[in-house]
Design an enzyme around this catalytic site. Structure first.
Site, PDB file in Angstrom:
ATOM      1  N   HIS A  53       1.352   3.950 -10.645  1.00  0.00           N
ATOM      2  CA  HIS A  53       0.331   4.336  -9.665  1.00  0.00           C
ATOM      3  C   HIS A  53       0.995   5.075  -8.497  1.00  0.00           C
ATOM      4  O   HIS A  53       1.125   4.555  -7.388  1.00  0.00           O
ATOM      5  CB  HIS A  53      -0.328   3.044  -9.194  1.00  0.00           C
ATOM      6  N   GLU A  83      -1.728   9.308 -11.003  1.00  0.00           N
ATOM      7  CA  GLU A  83      -1.218   8.142 -11.723  1.00  0.00           C
ATOM      8  C   GLU A  83      -1.082   8.423 -13.217  1.00  0.00           C
ATOM      9  O   GLU A  83      -1.945   9.053 -13.818  1.00  0.00           O
ATOM     10  CB  GLU A  83      -2.159   6.959 -11.486  1.00  0.00           C
ATOM     11  N   ARG A 119       0.841  -1.203   0.000  1.00  0.00           N
ATOM     12  CA  ARG A 119       0.000   0.000   0.000  1.00  0.00           C
ATOM     13  C   ARG A 119       0.871   1.247   0.000  1.00  0.00           C
ATOM     14  O   ARG A 119       1.317   1.715   1.050  1.00  0.00           O
ATOM     15  CB  ARG A 119      -0.919   0.003   1.233  1.00  0.00           C
TER      16      ARG A 119
HETATM   17  C1  BG6 Z   1      -6.838   3.489  -8.187  1.00  0.00           C
HETATM   18  C2  BG6 Z   1      -8.186   3.099  -8.699  1.00  0.00           C
HETATM   19  O1  BG6 Z   1      -5.966   3.603  -9.242  1.00  0.00           O
HETATM   20  O2  BG6 Z   1      -6.356   2.489  -7.288  1.00  0.00           O
HETATM   21  C3  BG6 Z   1      -9.121   2.881  -7.541  1.00  0.00           C
HETATM   22  O3  BG6 Z   1      -8.675   4.101  -9.583  1.00  0.00           O
HETATM   23  C4  BG6 Z   1      -8.547   1.857  -6.576  1.00  0.00           C
HETATM   24  O4  BG6 Z   1     -10.386   2.475  -8.026  1.00  0.00           O
HETATM   25  C5  BG6 Z   1      -7.165   2.290  -6.157  1.00  0.00           C
HETATM   26  O5  BG6 Z   1      -9.398   1.736  -5.454  1.00  0.00           O
HETATM   27  C6  BG6 Z   1      -6.457   1.341  -5.196  1.00  0.00           C
HETATM   28  O6  BG6 Z   1      -6.445   0.065  -5.714  1.00  0.00           O
HETATM   29  P1  BG6 Z   1      -5.890  -1.136  -4.863  1.00  0.00           P
HETATM   30  O7  BG6 Z   1      -6.136  -2.354  -5.702  1.00  0.00           O
HETATM   31  O8  BG6 Z   1      -4.420  -0.876  -4.653  1.00  0.00           O
HETATM   32  O9  BG6 Z   1      -6.651  -1.134  -3.569  1.00  0.00           O
END
Ligand code: BG6
Length: 282
Positions: free
Chosen positions: A150, A251, A51
């Site tokens: 991301h 992103e 995360r």
């Molecule tokens: C973003 C998406 O890029 O990532 C969201 O647009 C998503 O919809 C977020 O909730 C986090 O994703 P994850 O899979 O890391 O929980």
């Protein structure tokens, strides 16, 4: 303790931590202040997404074009990449990881995707940070994919930042499930999950940290702006209680109709460059 192979270093007043799994740059600080954010509750475990940092989303973004792809954001972000190059100069460090189809054998989500690809993720780290994802089609058939770098950015208080550079851009609002057009700078007032149909330099103006972060994309078509806000973050085990206030994802992406259709033998490159400046540079 982590079961993952970690790479860390300091260069040009910056400090970074990265993991081979996912070719995942997890942290980058400039003069002691985090710029790339990672959750204090992040898990560092085999096959689990981290995360924060800069997850490499590939070969699909979120749940993919049909909304049914799993795992979310594709299998590359938790795949076992290999570090193939590491240069540690005085002004910059450069790390390159590689992932081929053979490395993804047996991974959830990879079974139904072709294996004729070779990915390289390069982290070029100095006073600024540049991440480049290069995708090569190593087969005879077309390779179709979405991709995103991301980037989780550290901010003083997400409720007080302004995101500049997306004015007038059309976007799909995933929270409200509708298309809209951006009026003025982006100010966040609740859960925000927007896929902007624009790829241009975006500046996060942060009055609390008295700085600006600039994300400059190359080879992308979309910019995604995401913050889960209190309730959604509270439901995620890898978010600390108030941590959502200190992060914002901006992103760099190729998604949807702009998914890459790569011919045999061709390569596609996408870069996100991150720089910090003082606010008086406005
Ligand atoms: C973003 C998406 O890029 O990532 C969201 O647009 C998503 O919809 C977020 O909730 C986090 O994703 P994850 O899979 O890391 O929980």
């Amino acid at each position: 303790m982590t079961a993952l192979t970690q790479r860390s270093g300091t260069v040009a007043g910056t400090r970074y931590t990265a993991y081979d799994q996912g070719a995942h740059l997890a942290q980058w600080s400039v003069e002691g202040a985090p710029v790339v954010w990672v959750s204090e509750q992040a898990r560092y475990a085999v096959g689990e997404p981290i995360r924060g940092g800069v997850p490499v989303c590939w070969p699909w973004f979120a749940d993919g074009p049909d909304g049914r792809h799993r795992p979310a954001h594709g299998f590359a972000r938790t795949a076992p990449w290999t570090l193939v190059e590491q240069e540690q100069g005085r002004a910059r460090h450069r790390l390159t990881w590689q992932l081929t189809g053979a490395d993804t054998d047996g991974l959830p989500g990879a079974q139904t995707y072709p294996t004729h690809f070779r990915l390289a993720l390069t982290a070029d780290i100095g006073p600024d940070l540049a991440l480049t994802l290069a995708v090569r089609n190593t087969g005879d058939d077309e390779l179709v994919f979405e991709a995103a770098l991301h980037t989780y950015l550290a901010v003083g208080d997400v409720r007080q930042v302004e995101v500049l550079g997306l004015e007038g851009a059309g976007y799909y609002d995933k929270v409200l499930g509708r298309h809209a057009r951006q009026e003025g700078p982006v100010r966040l007032e609740g859960e925000t999950d927007r896929v902007y149909e624009r790829s241009a330099a975006v500046v996060v103006d942060d009055p609390v940290q008295d700085r600006q972060l600039r994300v400059t994309p190359v080879g992308a078509t979309h910019t995604v702006v995401w913050n889960p806000w209190a309730d959604k973050a509270g439901a995620m085990a890898d978010f600390g209680e108030q941590e959502w206030t200190g992060m914002l994802c901006v992103e760099t992406a190729r998604v949807g109709r702009d998914a890459v259709r790569l011919a045999a033998g061709q390569e596609h490159r996408m870069t996100a460059r991150i720089e910090t400046t003082g606010r008086d540079a406005r």
